[in-house]
Design an enzyme around this catalytic site. Structure first.
Site, PDB file in Angstrom:
ATOM      1  N   CYS A  19       0.816  -1.227   0.000  1.00 36.15           N
ATOM      2  CA  CYS A  19       0.000   0.000   0.000  1.00 36.15           C
ATOM      3  C   CYS A  19       0.849   1.276   0.000  1.00 36.15           C
ATOM      4  O   CYS A  19       0.380   2.336  -0.405  1.00 36.15           O
ATOM      5  CB  CYS A  19      -0.953   0.007   1.188  1.00 36.15           C
ATOM      6  SG  CYS A  19      -2.063  -1.394   1.170  1.00 36.15           S
ATOM      7  N   ASN A  44     -10.106  -0.119  -0.725  1.00 34.58           N
ATOM      8  CA  ASN A  44      -8.653  -0.072  -0.589  1.00 34.58           C
ATOM      9  C   ASN A  44      -8.031  -0.677  -1.847  1.00 34.58           C
ATOM     10  O   ASN A  44      -8.130  -1.878  -2.069  1.00 34.58           O
ATOM     11  CB  ASN A  44      -8.249  -0.856   0.664  1.00 34.58           C
ATOM     12  CG  ASN A  44      -6.752  -0.841   0.921  1.00 34.58           C
ATOM     13  OD1 ASN A  44      -5.965  -0.470   0.043  1.00 34.58           O
ATOM     14  ND2 ASN A  44      -6.357  -1.246   2.109  1.00 34.58           N
ATOM     15  N   HIS A  91      -3.653   7.276   1.832  1.00 36.73           N
ATOM     16  CA  HIS A  91      -4.005   5.914   1.426  1.00 36.73           C
ATOM     17  C   HIS A  91      -5.415   5.619   1.929  1.00 36.73           C
ATOM     18  O   HIS A  91      -5.740   5.878   3.086  1.00 36.73           O
ATOM     19  CB  HIS A  91      -3.004   4.932   2.030  1.00 36.73           C
ATOM     20  CG  HIS A  91      -3.388   3.507   1.814  1.00 36.73           C
ATOM     21  ND1 HIS A  91      -3.761   3.025   0.579  1.00 36.73           N
ATOM     22  CD2 HIS A  91      -3.476   2.456   2.676  1.00 36.73           C
ATOM     23  CE1 HIS A  91      -4.050   1.742   0.692  1.00 36.73           C
ATOM     24  NE2 HIS A  91      -3.893   1.377   1.945  1.00 36.73           N
TER      25      HIS A  91
HETATM   26  O1  UT7 Z   1      -4.050  -1.155   3.372  1.00 38.62           O
HETATM   27  C1  UT7 Z   1      -3.189  -1.560   4.361  1.00 38.62           C
HETATM   28  C2  UT7 Z   1      -3.604  -1.045   5.633  1.00 38.62           C
HETATM   29  N1  UT7 Z   1      -4.799  -1.700   6.078  1.00 38.62           N
HETATM   30  C3  UT7 Z   1      -5.526  -1.123   6.982  1.00 38.62           C
HETATM   31  O2  UT7 Z   1      -5.195  -0.029   7.358  1.00 38.62           O
HETATM   32  C4  UT7 Z   1      -6.695  -1.858   7.564  1.00 38.62           C
HETATM   33  C5  UT7 Z   1      -6.795  -1.535   9.033  1.00 38.62           C
HETATM   34  N2  UT7 Z   1      -7.879  -2.196   9.738  1.00 38.62           N
HETATM   35  C6  UT7 Z   1      -9.181  -1.891   9.559  1.00 38.62           C
HETATM   36  O3  UT7 Z   1      -9.506  -1.071   8.731  1.00 38.62           O
HETATM   37  C7  UT7 Z   1     -10.200  -2.521  10.473  1.00 38.62           C
HETATM   38  O4  UT7 Z   1      -9.545  -3.189  11.532  1.00 38.62           O
HETATM   39  C8  UT7 Z   1     -11.136  -3.522   9.736  1.00 38.62           C
HETATM   40  C9  UT7 Z   1     -12.081  -2.762   8.838  1.00 38.62           C
HETATM   41  C10 UT7 Z   1     -10.312  -4.513   8.934  1.00 38.62           C
HETATM   42  C11 UT7 Z   1     -11.985  -4.294  10.759  1.00 38.62           C
HETATM   43  O5  UT7 Z   1     -12.719  -3.401  11.572  1.00 38.62           O
HETATM   44  P1  UT7 Z   1     -12.704  -3.587  13.161  1.00 38.62           P
HETATM   45  O6  UT7 Z   1     -13.577  -2.547  13.704  1.00 38.62           O
HETATM   46  O7  UT7 Z   1     -11.273  -3.611  13.598  1.00 38.62           O
HETATM   47  O8  UT7 Z   1     -13.422  -4.986  13.330  1.00 38.62           O
HETATM   48  P2  UT7 Z   1     -12.866  -6.305  14.011  1.00 38.62           P
HETATM   49  O9  UT7 Z   1     -11.810  -6.933  13.176  1.00 38.62           O
HETATM   50  O10 UT7 Z   1     -12.561  -6.028  15.439  1.00 38.62           O
HETATM   51  O11 UT7 Z   1     -14.157  -7.221  13.946  1.00 38.62           O
HETATM   52  C12 UT7 Z   1     -15.343  -6.906  14.712  1.00 38.62           C
HETATM   53  C13 UT7 Z   1     -16.390  -7.966  14.449  1.00 38.62           C
HETATM   54  C14 UT7 Z   1     -15.873  -9.386  14.619  1.00 38.62           C
HETATM   55  O12 UT7 Z   1     -16.903 -10.153  15.180  1.00 38.62           O
HETATM   56  P3  UT7 Z   1     -16.867 -10.523  16.757  1.00 38.62           P
HETATM   57  O13 UT7 Z   1     -15.593 -11.284  16.961  1.00 38.62           O
HETATM   58  O14 UT7 Z   1     -16.882  -9.191  17.457  1.00 38.62           O
HETATM   59  O15 UT7 Z   1     -18.114 -11.325  16.927  1.00 38.62           O
HETATM   60  C15 UT7 Z   1     -15.650  -9.843  13.193  1.00 38.62           C
HETATM   61  O16 UT7 Z   1     -15.763 -11.254  13.046  1.00 38.62           O
HETATM   62  O17 UT7 Z   1     -16.845  -7.869  13.094  1.00 38.62           O
HETATM   63  C16 UT7 Z   1     -16.769  -9.146  12.465  1.00 38.62           C
HETATM   64  N3  UT7 Z   1     -16.510  -8.972  11.057  1.00 38.62           N
HETATM   65  C17 UT7 Z   1     -17.483  -8.766  10.150  1.00 38.62           C
HETATM   66  N4  UT7 Z   1     -18.815  -8.721  10.266  1.00 38.62           N
HETATM   67  C18 UT7 Z   1     -19.523  -8.493   9.158  1.00 38.62           C
HETATM   68  C19 UT7 Z   1     -15.296  -8.922  10.423  1.00 38.62           C
HETATM   69  N5  UT7 Z   1     -15.504  -8.710   9.118  1.00 38.62           N
HETATM   70  C20 UT7 Z   1     -16.828  -8.605   8.916  1.00 38.62           C
HETATM   71  C21 UT7 Z   1     -17.629  -8.392   7.790  1.00 38.62           C
HETATM   72  N6  UT7 Z   1     -18.967  -8.336   7.945  1.00 38.62           N
HETATM   73  N7  UT7 Z   1     -17.110  -8.217   6.562  1.00 38.62           N
END
Ligand code: UT7
Length: 323
Positions: free
Chosen positions: A114, A280, A250
């Site tokens: 990225c 992204n 980004h």
């Molecule tokens: O490009 C390189 C750089 N990349 C980034 O900068 C990405 C950085 N990270 C992020 O943008 C965020 O961490 C994400 C968007 C990837 C995830 O968001 P989050 O608020 O950190 O969510 P999380 O990973 O803590 O997941 C929360 C919940 C989980 O369920 P439980 O364990 O709380 O029951 C996940 O299983 O959301 C669930 N989940 C989803 N639910 C519906 C994860 N993906 C999805 C989904 N749809 N697509």
């Protein structure tokens, strides 16, 4: 006067096919509400038949050359940032070179995921000011859709395909008020390889692998590292954050954009946001967003612009320029 790398043109290209969150919700257990709420993404573009990293890169490059009013033959350096090249080798930059009909120039890919476009811009800027070349195409292009695990909802909803390009030329520029790149800073910390990577490669599994990410960990590092590196280029250029007209970040997550701007005291309306439309697109995201804001008239000649990115490795970087 001082020699600087000046942006003469920008261009971008997107695949034909648009994919909404609603369509994704028919493929994995997700919802428009979750994706918009957690990331700001509403739709993304997905490469179809005949569309590759190099074809998208070539289209973006042609548009940047058109805006610059230059013939392809004037390009003597092509740097293509990508993690999804058409082939393991040769460099996709050479495929673009051939497609543009350039007989001889320097052409290579950079792999910083990225942050690749920031790495490419910084390398090109140093080569131009050092005299290795005069006019460069720096391109970020990706087809991440081809390395996504379409059954993994934690990654497949986040990424899209596309390309963005700039034409950079070494020009004499007024020291105090002239256009061009003013300062750049790059970083890498390979201790975090395991937080964002693909689970394959030519020298390990013999496959290209699929994207794997520990999103929350990446998120925490992104906000800290991006705010720090933006502070570094502000300090190196002697420009106050109040004098920044636009930040072109980004486009990973709308919440990262908000948190980073807040940390630096930058008004959110100064941040160019395209993550809602493009998702992204890895190395393509900064030049895609830059081209969007140039073409819709937000970024004007003389504006102070910061470009920044962070991604797998980790790698991260920023450049500050007078457009
Ligand atoms: O490009 C390189 C750089 N990349 C980034 O900068 C990405 C950085 N990270 C992020 O943008 C965020 O961490 C994400 C968007 C990837 C995830 O968001 P989050 O608020 O950190 O969510 P999380 O990973 O803590 O997941 C929360 C919940 C989980 O369920 P439980 O364990 O709380 O029951 C996940 O299983 O959301 C669930 N989940 C989803 N639910 C519906 C994860 N993906 C999805 C989904 N749809 N697509």
């Amino acid at each position: 006067m001082t020699l600087r790398s000046v942006i003469l043109g920008t261009g971008s290209a997107l695949p034909r096919r648009r994919m909404t969150n609603a369509e994704l919700a028919t493929m994995v257990d997700t919802s428009d509400e979750w994706i918009v709420g957690r990331t700001g993404i509403r739709e993304r573009y997905i490469a179809g038949e005949g569309e590759t990293t190099a074809t998208l890169a070539t289209d973006a490059a042609r548009r940047a050359l058109d805006m610059a009013g230059l013939a392809a033959s004037e390009i003597d350096l092509i740097i293509l940032a990508t993690a999804t090249p058409d082939q393991t080798f040769p460099a996709s930059a050479t495929i673009v070179q051939a497609a543009l009909g350039i007989d001889d120039c320097i052409a290579f890919d950079v792999a910083a995921v990225c942050s690749g476009f920031l790495y490419g811009v910084t390398v090109a800027d140093n080569m131009l000011r050092g005299g290795a070349a005069k006019t460069a195409l720096v391109i970020g292009a990706e087809t991440f859709s081809r390395i996504l695990d379409w059954e993994d909802r934690t990654t497949c909803v986040l990424f899209g395909d596309g390309a963005g390009a700039i034409v950079l030329r070494a020009e004499e520029s007024d020291q105090a008020s002239g256009r061009g790149i003013l300062a750049s800073r790059l970083h890498a910390d390979g201790r975090y390889n395991n937080l964002l990577n693909v689970d394959g490669g030519p020298s390990t599994t013999g496959t290209v692998g699929k994207v794997r990410m520990k999103g929350q960990d990446v998120f925490r590092h992104a906000v800290v590292n991006l705010a720090a590196v933006m502070g570094e280029v502000l300090e190196a250029s002697g420009i106050a954050s109040d004098d920044v007209d636009w930040v072109v970040p980004h486009q990973a997550n709308a919440r990262i954009l908000d948190a980073t701007a807040r940390k630096l005291g930058l008004a959110p309306e100064r941040v160019v946001v395209t993550v809602d439309r493009h998702a992204n697109t890895s190395a393509a995201s900064v030049p895609l967003a830059l081209d969007t804001a140039v073409r819709d008239g937000r970024i004007q000649p003389g504006h102070i612009v910061i470009l920044e990115a962070m991604g797998g490795g980790f790698t991260w970087g920023a450049s500050i320029l007078r457009y």
